[in-house]
Design a protein around this motif. Structure first.
Motif, PDB file in Angstrom:
ATOM      1  N   UNK A   1      -2.292  -2.142 -10.008  1.00 52.12           N
ATOM      2  CA  UNK A   1      -2.614  -1.056  -9.086  1.00 52.12           C
ATOM      3  C   UNK A   1      -4.120  -0.835  -9.067  1.00 52.12           C
ATOM      4  N   UNK A   2      -4.689  -0.808  -7.869  1.00 48.39           N
ATOM      5  CA  UNK A   2      -6.087  -0.406  -7.727  1.00 48.39           C
ATOM      6  C   UNK A   2      -6.166   0.624  -6.609  1.00 48.39           C
ATOM      7  N   UNK A   3      -7.366   0.994  -6.211  1.00 51.73           N
ATOM      8  CA  UNK A   3      -7.516   2.079  -5.243  1.00 51.73           C
ATOM      9  C   UNK A   3      -8.550   1.717  -4.191  1.00 51.73           C
ATOM     10  N   UNK A   4      -8.530   2.454  -3.096  1.00 53.73           N
ATOM     11  CA  UNK A   4      -9.412   2.175  -1.970  1.00 53.73           C
ATOM     12  C   UNK A   4     -10.635   3.091  -1.956  1.00 53.73           C
ATOM     13  N   UNK A   5     -10.983   3.649  -3.124  1.00 56.40           N
ATOM     14  CA  UNK A   5     -12.228   4.406  -3.256  1.00 56.40           C
ATOM     15  C   UNK A   5     -12.604   4.449  -4.729  1.00 56.40           C
TER      16      UNK A   5
ATOM     17  N   UNK B   1       1.188   5.976  -7.218  1.00 52.68           N
ATOM     18  CA  UNK B   1       1.246   4.876  -8.178  1.00 52.68           C
ATOM     19  C   UNK B   1       2.685   4.565  -8.569  1.00 52.68           C
ATOM     20  N   UNK B   2       3.471   5.592  -8.794  1.00 58.01           N
ATOM     21  CA  UNK B   2       4.875   5.369  -9.168  1.00 58.01           C
ATOM     22  C   UNK B   2       5.645   4.725  -8.034  1.00 58.01           C
TER      23      UNK B   2
ATOM     24  N   UNK C   1       0.821  -1.209   0.000  1.00 54.66           N
ATOM     25  CA  UNK C   1       0.000   0.000   0.000  1.00 54.66           C
ATOM     26  C   UNK C   1       0.851   1.254   0.000  1.00 54.66           C
ATOM     27  N   UNK C   2       0.296   2.301  -0.556  1.00 58.70           N
ATOM     28  CA  UNK C   2       0.859   3.641  -0.484  1.00 58.70           C
ATOM     29  C   UNK C   2      -0.286   4.608  -0.213  1.00 58.70           C
TER      30      UNK C   2
END
Length: 214
Positions: free
Chosen positions: A49-53, A38-39, A12-13
């Motif tokens: 890469x996906x996202x939490x929203x 992302x980088x 995670x970032x």
């Protein structure tokens, strides 16, 4: 973010400044921070890469252009595909954290006849969203999420009995997807389905050391 959800390690970032209210309202200033996160994930070995929203779909094009791995920031990417699973007389319902900010440009469809087949419902007046908006956010029980989502779905189905598929925009909803499939009898898609499909397209090294980003 549950490591048991997928067969890969999750790394995670944090996207600087990406508080829930900022993301939902669509602050364009988040884009640079999304690109930087992302980088960093790619530098750490992420192969997806996906996202939490789901509202971060607004930055899908920019992020996918900035890195060399598959990017799937939101389950809303599935909208055009799910419409094509249905006869034209049936509808797709998008269940979102906040229907007031889930705008047409986020759905990825241009034709008016297709847009009329997508209905949107949200739980913006419930405890779950209210607790997510405070800083720091406050946890809500799975039972409470299920009650709020179920109420939203029922209201939509009462108004649109031709709903045939549900799509969960919010990444907090997959925890109730199985229960909602049982109670509604409808196919339900969420971000974990999109992630599994994307992960399946990526070759896993024999040593199983590839990682993904969430």
């Amino acid at each position: 973010m549950n490591p048991a959800t997928f067969d890969r390690e999750i790394i995670t970032e944090m996207v600087e400044g990406a508080f829930v209210d900022v993301i939902i309202q669509g602050d364009p200033s988040l884009e640079d921070a999304c690109l930087e996160a992302a980088r960093r994930l790619v530098d750490r070995g992420a192969d997806v890469i996906c996202a939490d929203c789901g509202f971060l779909i607004r930055h899908q094009a920019a992020v996918s252009a900035a890195v060399n791995v598959p990017v799937a920031l939101s389950s809303l990417l599935l909208v055009p595909t799910l419409l094509r699973q249905l006869p034209t007389a049936q509808k797709l319902a998008v269940i979102t954290a906040d229907s007031r900010h889930c705008t047409e440009d986020m759905l990825g469809i241009d034709k008016l006849d297709e847009r009329s087949r997508v209905v949107i419902g949200g739980i913006e007046n419930g405890e779950y969203v209210r607790n997510q908006l405070v800083r720091p956010s406050v946890r809500v029980s799975v039972d409470q999420i299920e009650r709020e989502v179920a109420s939203c779905v029922q209201q939509l189905r009462d108004k649109h009995p031709d709903i045939a598929i549900l799509l969960f925009e919010c990444t907090g909803f997959p925890v109730v997807a199985a229960a909602m499939r049982r109670t509604t009898g409808l196919p339900i898609y969420d971000v974990t389905d999109l992630c599994r499909m994307t992960l399946a397209s990526v070759t896993v090294p024999i040593r199983n050391e590839h990682r993904r980003g969430l």
